[in-house]
Scaffold this active site. Structure first.
Site, short mmCIF file in Angstrom:
data_model
loop_
_atom_site.label_atom_id
_atom_site.label_comp_id
_atom_site.label_asym_id
_atom_site.label_seq_id
_atom_site.Cartn_x
_atom_site.Cartn_y
_atom_site.Cartn_z
N HIS A 104 27.06 53.07 -15.25
CA HIS A 104 27.06 53.57 -16.64
C HIS A 104 27.22 52.45 -17.65
O HIS A 104 27.90 52.58 -18.67
CB HIS A 104 28.12 54.66 -16.83
N GLU A 125 21.42 65.75 -14.81
CA GLU A 125 22.56 65.54 -13.91
C GLU A 125 23.76 65.00 -14.66
O GLU A 125 24.91 65.37 -14.38
CB GLU A 125 22.17 64.58 -12.78
N GLU A 126 23.51 64.10 -15.63
CA GLU A 126 24.60 63.40 -16.30
C GLU A 126 25.43 64.31 -17.20
O GLU A 126 26.48 63.90 -17.68
CB GLU A 126 24.04 62.23 -17.11
N HIS A 176 18.24 62.44 -9.32
CA HIS A 176 18.11 62.82 -10.73
C HIS A 176 17.42 61.71 -11.53
O HIS A 176 17.63 60.53 -11.29
CB HIS A 176 19.47 63.20 -11.33
N ASP A 221 21.20 54.25 -12.08
CA ASP A 221 21.77 55.57 -11.82
C ASP A 221 20.93 56.59 -12.58
O ASP A 221 21.12 56.78 -13.78
CB ASP A 221 23.23 55.60 -12.27
#
Length: 337
Positions: free
Chosen positions: A329, A219-220, A71, A185
């Site tokens: 994150h 995605e998140e 992603h 990420d």
């Protein structure tokens, strides 16, 4: 083969681009420009997924279709209210830790097309009562200051619904093999997909499978891009590339979680969300090629695109491989090269 310096430059470009869920146009354009000469076909769907195809040789109906997913979105915020004094209230886009928000520098991506720098304000320690000092600020109490004095001035540049992202430079550590940045990420996964595209494009005359590379959106906020992207592609099997928690720093226990550290190699997930036969093939491939790896148990659905891909249409055999990462994150996510 690219050099380490070239790889770090690509990682720097990928991670410093600001594109949170729902606002992926900048990162999508960069990746598209980077790989378009290496692909037979590139598509962008209505959700913002970037779908890149390298076609294998052979009869169309006989070829296996393999999906590789990472992603491209990152966590961020969205403007929800501007008060009379020109301070901006905002909401989360993706999973945010309220403990680390005050003092951060952010970019507001104005619908006017201009990027506006702001800061997440906080009371000075001198003005915080003792009973408040042990508490974490509630997210709804946080605000962004862009240096104006009233609502009218701010609204010349900012609107409700404008996206916001953290601002952070890609920075190598002294040992040169580890680095930190925001959005590793899952720009780390995007980096690997780009490298694979470059490699397979040179071997395309030897391919007997269609390779589809899905740079997934959103995605998140619920693996939305992978849900529609895998439905469109309808592959015969899939592998999702992600990051995973490194359990190797103070205050966190391997007894409670598992044994995963920077430098351990690729983490291969095993569990009911992953196709056992494919995961075993990945393990055997790692052993045969002396590739360092660890196993990570996932007793339920993983919070990754693999969860969505597995349940597409009649079900797609899917596996998940991940790079160990510290401080997920945050804007100091840390990975080893």
């Amino acid at each position: 083969m690219s050099t380490k310096e070239e790889d770090f430059e690509l990682l720097k470009q990928l991670t410093e681009i600001q594109s949170c869920s729902g606002n992926e146009s900048a990162i999508r354009s960069f990746i598209k420009d980077t790989v378009e000469d290496d692909c037979d076909r590139i598509d962008v769907d209505y959700l913002g997924n970037l779908i890149c195809t390298i076609s294998g040789n052979g009869k169309e109906n006989d070829k296996l279709k393999v999906l590789l997913d990472a992603h491209m979105d990152e966590i961020g915020y969205i403007v929800r209210y501007i008060d009379d004094n020109g301070f901006i209230r905002f909401s989360k886009v993706g999973g945010q830790n309220p403990r680390i928000q005050p003092g951060q520098q952010v970019t507001i991506h104005s619908t006017s097309g201009e990027d506006i720098i702001g800061i997440i304000g906080e009371k000075p320690i001198h003005l915080i009562e003792d009973k408040e000092r042990k508490k974490t600020s509630k997210f709804e109490d946080l605000f962004i200051d862009i240096g104006f004095s009233n609502k009218k001035e701010v609204e010349e540049y900012i609107s409700v619904g404008d996206y916001i992202t953290l601002k952070q430079e890609f920075t190598p550590f002294k040992n040169k093999n580890r680095f930190f940045s925001k959005s590793l990420d899952d720009r780390a996964g995007c980096f690997i997909l780009i490298k694979l595209i470059k490699e397979f494009s040179r071997l395309s005359d030897k391919l007997d499978k269609d390779l589809i590379f899905l740079f997934a959106a959103q995605e998140e906020i619920g693996t939305r891009g992978a849900t529609v992207g895998s439905y469109r592609v309808s592959p015969d099997l899939a592998i999702a590339l992600e990051v995973t928690h490194a359990i190797d720093f103070p205050g966190i226990s391997k007894d409670k979680f598992d044994d995963c550290s920077l430098g351990d190699g690729v983490a291969i997930r095993v569990g009911p969300n992953l196709y056992t036969k494919l995961s075993k093939m990945l393990v055997e491939t790692a052993k045969e090629n002396d590739i360092p790896y660890i196993l990570r148990a996932s007793p339920g659905p993983t919070p990754t695109d693999a969860r969505a891909i597995q349940m597409t249409k009649q079900g797609i055999p899917c596996s998940l491989i991940s790079a160990p990462l510290r401080y997920m994150h945050t804007n100091i996510e840390t990975v080893e090269y």
